[in-house]
Write a protein that holds these residues in place. Sequence first.
Motif: not given
Length: 360
Positions: A7-24, A29-35
């Motif tokens: 469960r620790y490994f699973f939630f570690r993967y999930v949290s990193i995936t969420i942060w990557f998704f939000i950051g990207l 959004f900034l690139i598309d809005f500017t263009e």
Amino acid sequence: MGWTLGRYFFFRYVSITIWFFIGLLALVFLIDFTELSGRITGLSGFTYGTAVAISALRMPMIMLQTVPFVGLFSAMATLVSLNRKYELVIARSAGVSAWQFLLPCCIGALLFGVLSVGVLNPIAAHGFSWSEQMENQLRSGNSNAVAADTTPWIRQKTSSGDTIIGARAILNQGLEMADAVFFVLDPQGNILERKDAARAFLRDGYWELQDVKVFKDGNIRSETTDQLPTNLKPEFVQERLARPETIPFYELPGKIEVARSFGLKANAFAMQFDSLVALPFLLVAMTLIAATVSMRFARMGQSATMILGGVLAGFLLYVVSVLVKAFGVAGFVPTAVAAWVPVVVAMFFGVTFLLYKEDG
């Protein structure tokens, strides 16, 4: 491996995936809005609030294209972080094999893919359609040029002659066209008249044209509404004009079945459906590729060359998937084969490499 560690490994993967998704998401959004702002600033009715709304509606569709890379980078980041903190070393010393601590990451990747297909894809399809309508409302009347490079022309045959149809924008899954152009031909193939319509709607047995300019015999006249007979069925028009990405995953099987009942191949729709079905397993393959370059013992140094190799391998897998997908749409290979062969090959590569490194 115990439930707590898994469960620790699973939630570690999930949290990193969420942060990557939000950051990207924020970056895209900034690139598309500017263009987008630079492209439509000069149009009448433009406001920055409208540009923000259009970009926000486009985000799910763009993010859906980046899901394989989010899966790759989040798996690499998860394994590298666990390795640098010696958590994988401790797990190995406790008798946990690489396959055991990779299982939670693979399950997380599979669930991420299922959510992308089942939740993100319908949102992306509807949101992208709304964004196209909003952008088209801004562009309406500013230009009657037909986007010949992106919009296909279709030719309908009726008892009175043929009609060649094109448009600047295709809306509502191909059943509505903006700034449409109709060239009406006689039986000898000569142009009888041209009709330019701000809007064209496919009805049962006719095209309904709105805000029409008719060019005939050197004269121009304007009509509020007009009709043009057609024997085109909505299924044919959707198969020819609609972008498969704008059709939600749950509606694709019905569209494919109806289109094929009319004798149409519907390769584009079938390829989109098979690709979405294979997407969760593509993310699992990306996780296995990440594992091949991210589990080296931290004290030996995490080779930047190997990390770069993993990124290039993931990118190559994505490019090959897109290339084979084009062959599937063209009908050179079955769509199921085009969707699944890159995934299966990548999985075999990852499993073979890990068997060699981990189990000798």
